[in-house]
Design an enzyme around this catalytic site. Structure first.
Site, PDB file in Angstrom:
ATOM      1  N   THR A 174       0.838  -1.201   0.000  1.00  0.00           N
ATOM      2  CA  THR A 174       0.000   0.000   0.000  1.00  0.00           C
ATOM      3  C   THR A 174       0.865   1.239   0.000  1.00  0.00           C
ATOM      4  O   THR A 174       1.960   1.245   0.571  1.00  0.00           O
ATOM      5  CB  THR A 174      -0.963   0.034   1.209  1.00  0.00           C
ATOM      6  OG1 THR A 174      -1.724   1.247   1.166  1.00  0.00           O
ATOM      7  CG2 THR A 174      -0.239  -0.024   2.543  1.00  0.00           C
TER       8      THR A 174
ATOM      9  N   ASP B 278      -7.592  -3.618   0.080  1.00  0.00           N
ATOM     10  CA  ASP B 278      -8.443  -2.785  -0.763  1.00  0.00           C
ATOM     11  C   ASP B 278      -9.708  -2.525   0.036  1.00  0.00           C
ATOM     12  O   ASP B 278     -10.285  -3.450   0.624  1.00  0.00           O
ATOM     13  CB  ASP B 278      -8.763  -3.428  -2.114  1.00  0.00           C
ATOM     14  CG  ASP B 278      -9.104  -2.346  -3.136  1.00  0.00           C
ATOM     15  OD1 ASP B 278      -8.229  -1.511  -3.433  1.00  0.00           O
ATOM     16  OD2 ASP B 278     -10.250  -2.302  -3.637  1.00  0.00           O
TER      17      ASP B 278
HETATM   18  P1  ITT Z   1      -3.469   1.726  -1.698  1.00  0.00           P
HETATM   19  O1  ITT Z   1      -4.238   1.278  -2.935  1.00  0.00           O
HETATM   20  O2  ITT Z   1      -2.064   2.166  -1.992  1.00  0.00           O
HETATM   21  O3  ITT Z   1      -3.559   0.727  -0.573  1.00  0.00           O
HETATM   22  P2  ITT Z   1      -5.583   3.726  -1.480  1.00  0.00           P
HETATM   23  O4  ITT Z   1      -5.848   4.868  -0.541  1.00  0.00           O
HETATM   24  O5  ITT Z   1      -5.636   4.036  -2.963  1.00  0.00           O
HETATM   25  O6  ITT Z   1      -4.181   3.059  -1.095  1.00  0.00           O
HETATM   26  P3  ITT Z   1      -7.830   1.939  -1.864  1.00  0.00           P
HETATM   27  O7  ITT Z   1      -7.613   1.858  -3.328  1.00  0.00           O
HETATM   28  O8  ITT Z   1      -8.129   0.689  -1.096  1.00  0.00           O
HETATM   29  O9  ITT Z   1      -6.574   2.566  -1.112  1.00  0.00           O
HETATM   30  O10 ITT Z   1      -8.948   3.033  -1.621  1.00  0.00           O
HETATM   31  C1  ITT Z   1      -9.640   3.042  -0.447  1.00  0.00           C
HETATM   32  C2  ITT Z   1     -10.259   4.407  -0.244  1.00  0.00           C
HETATM   33  O11 ITT Z   1     -11.430   4.214   0.563  1.00  0.00           O
HETATM   34  C3  ITT Z   1      -9.331   5.306   0.561  1.00  0.00           C
HETATM   35  O12 ITT Z   1      -8.503   6.094  -0.250  1.00  0.00           O
HETATM   36  C4  ITT Z   1     -10.339   6.128   1.360  1.00  0.00           C
HETATM   37  O13 ITT Z   1     -10.823   7.177   0.561  1.00  0.00           O
HETATM   38  C5  ITT Z   1     -11.454   5.119   1.607  1.00  0.00           C
HETATM   39  N1  ITT Z   1     -11.227   4.403   2.880  1.00  0.00           N
HETATM   40  C6  ITT Z   1     -10.833   3.108   3.062  1.00  0.00           C
HETATM   41  N2  ITT Z   1     -10.684   2.829   4.349  1.00  0.00           N
HETATM   42  C7  ITT Z   1     -10.971   3.960   5.021  1.00  0.00           C
HETATM   43  C8  ITT Z   1     -10.969   4.304   6.392  1.00  0.00           C
HETATM   44  O14 ITT Z   1     -10.605   3.447   7.334  1.00  0.00           O
HETATM   45  N3  ITT Z   1     -11.317   5.544   6.720  1.00  0.00           N
HETATM   46  C9  ITT Z   1     -11.674   6.451   5.789  1.00  0.00           C
HETATM   47  N4  ITT Z   1     -11.681   6.218   4.478  1.00  0.00           N
HETATM   48  C10 ITT Z   1     -11.326   4.974   4.082  1.00  0.00           C
END
Ligand code: ITT
Length: 196
Positions: A14, A74
């Site tokens: 990540t 994800d």
């Molecule tokens: P990686 O792919 O590098 O892991 P990313 O931020 O792009 O990082 P994702 O593609 O899984 O991760 O996107 C998940 C999104 O969902 C994240 O950017 C947040 O906007 C939201 N999200 C996920 N978990 C969250 C949390 O615990 N609190 C708040 N928002 C969250």
């Protein structure tokens, strides 16, 4: 806490440093966590239709580059009245956190039902073609306005069931006990215990 020599070393697939901090807090006592280094500066592909597809793509991609046991996350926010939006597109729903929150609140403005859930799928990729997946969900509601300064992403507008404050107001101690990430990693912890 177990000594480093007995804890498995795991590479986190990540780029999100907030996720890294949460994962370290939740399972740092049973695994030694390693962050992605700058050598992996290629964009990790994320074009799947489900959290599992994307999580698997991220974990497999990093495992193939590094040959080290890898854990990917994800995750996303699924809003009932918006047919599960932003869901798997949560990170791409707007240009930054503020803009994404603004868009979501606008789309939800005329809806009565504000129920939503955070979901996370972790993939632990530990050998060629071999992996395990762990899912976690946290149900709650979308607040009328953003509140609180802790956490990241949609935390300022998510009120978990059983609470009156947003994740961003509650802070990491509470969030890391009840979140989608905490629940998925609880299953990962049990899996690791069974492997010992
Ligand atoms: P990686 O792919 O590098 O892991 P990313 O931020 O792009 O990082 P994702 O593609 O899984 O991760 O996107 C998940 C999104 O969902 C994240 O950017 C947040 O906007 C939201 N999200 C996920 N978990 C969250 C949390 O615990 N609190 C708040 N928002 C969250």
């Amino acid at each position: 806490m177990r000594k480093d020599s007995t804890r498995p070393h795991i590479l986190l697939a990540t780029r999100n440093q907030h996720k890294v901090a949460e994962i370290e807090k939740i399972v740092g006592d049973v695994v030694v966590v390693h962050k992605l280094d700058d050598l992996i500066n290629i964009n990790i592909p994320e074009c799947g239709r489900t959290l599992l597809e994307n999580s698997l793509a991220k974990a497999a991609f990093v495992f193939q580059l590094r040959g080290q046991a890898t854990l990917a996350d994800d995750s996303g926010l699924f809003v009932d009245a918006l047919d599960g939006e932003p869901g798997v597109f949560s990170a791409r729903y707007g240009r930054d956190d503020e803009n994404r929150i603004e868009r979501l609140l606008k789309n939800l403005a005329d809806k009565k039902n504000r129920k939503a859930s955070f979901r996370a799928v972790f993939v632990y990729y530990f050998a060629h073609g071999r992996y395990e997946a762990f899912e976690g969900k946290c149900a709650g509601e979308i607040s009328l306005v953003p509140k609180g300064r802790q956490g990241f992403g949609y935390d300022p507008i998510f009120v978990p069931d059983g609470y009156k404050k947003t994740f961003a107001e509650l802070g990491p101690a509470t969030k890391n006990r009840i979140s989608h990430r905490a629940r998925a990693l609880e299953k990962f912890r049990k899996y690791l215990e069974q492997q010992r």
